[in-house]
Design a protein around this motif. Structure first.
Motif, PDB file in Angstrom:
ATOM      1  N   UNK A   7     101.087  65.468  38.110  1.00 23.80           N
ATOM      2  CA  UNK A   7     100.029  64.480  37.881  1.00 23.80           C
ATOM      3  C   UNK A   7     100.231  63.245  38.751  1.00 23.80           C
ATOM      4  N   UNK A   8     101.456  62.747  38.825  1.00 26.22           N
ATOM      5  CA  UNK A   8     101.741  61.542  39.610  1.00 26.22           C
ATOM      6  C   UNK A   8     101.511  61.786  41.101  1.00 26.22           C
ATOM      7  N   UNK A   9     101.943  62.929  41.614  1.00 25.43           N
ATOM      8  CA  UNK A   9     101.754  63.203  43.035  1.00 25.43           C
ATOM      9  C   UNK A   9     100.286  63.463  43.358  1.00 25.43           C
ATOM     10  N   UNK A  10      99.558  64.069  42.433  1.00 22.77           N
ATOM     11  CA  UNK A  10      98.116  64.266  42.642  1.00 22.77           C
ATOM     12  C   UNK A  10      97.394  62.918  42.677  1.00 22.77           C
ATOM     13  N   UNK A  11      97.778  62.012  41.783  1.00 22.20           N
ATOM     14  CA  UNK A  11      97.169  60.679  41.771  1.00 22.20           C
ATOM     15  C   UNK A  11      97.494  59.928  43.057  1.00 22.20           C
ATOM     16  N   UNK A  12      98.722  60.034  43.514  1.00 21.79           N
ATOM     17  CA  UNK A  12      99.119  59.391  44.771  1.00 21.79           C
ATOM     18  C   UNK A  12      98.327  59.967  45.938  1.00 21.79           C
ATOM     19  N   UNK A  13      98.162  61.275  45.960  1.00 18.37           N
ATOM     20  CA  UNK A  13      97.399  61.933  47.026  1.00 18.37           C
ATOM     21  C   UNK A  13      95.945  61.428  47.030  1.00 18.37           C
ATOM     22  N   UNK A  14      95.363  61.289  45.841  1.00 19.05           N
ATOM     23  CA  UNK A  14      93.985  60.772  45.754  1.00 19.05           C
ATOM     24  C   UNK A  14      93.908  59.347  46.283  1.00 19.05           C
ATOM     25  N   UNK A  15      94.876  58.510  45.919  1.00 20.32           N
ATOM     26  CA  UNK A  15      94.889  57.129  46.411  1.00 20.32           C
ATOM     27  C   UNK A  15      94.973  57.102  47.926  1.00 20.32           C
TER      28      UNK A  15
END
Length: 107
Positions: A87-95
């Motif tokens: 979840x954290x890496x997906x959110x970072x990727x979106x940012x």
């Protein structure tokens, strides 16, 4: 209660290394190579992830004299850590995707 994890760039590199094969247990030198972090950066991150319940550890069961080296400490994402890391890496990727999208008229 578990400690919260602030996912910095350094932490994201460790999480990405652990996510390369989430079922595998990885030892410190292996994670240093995969993340590009020296031991002084890696081990405090692993400790924070362990305190947060994202990583579990175990010592290798060997005879150091027979193996010719000390026992290794292995690290692996817990089930909760696996979900949180993804979840954290997906959110970072979106940012990052949003930050680098070329806006109309800005080419």
């Amino acid at each position: 209660m578990t400690d919260p994890v602030r996912v910095t760039t350094a932490v994201s590199k460790v999480l990405a290394a652990l996510l390369e094969d989430p079922e595998a247990s990885r030892y410190g030198l292996d994670l240093m190579r995969a993340s590009g972090h020296p031991s002084g950066t890696l081990y405090p991150i692993l400790l924070r992830l362990q305190r947060a319940g994202w990583v579990e550890t175990r010592w290798e069961e060997i005879d150091p004299a027979e193996a010719g080296r000390p026992a290794r400490r292995y690290y692996r994402l817990t089930p909760d850590g696996l979900v949180a890391a993804r979840a954290e890496l997906a959110a970072l990727r979106q940012q990052l995707d949003r930050a680098f999208v070329t806006k109309p008229g800005m080419a």
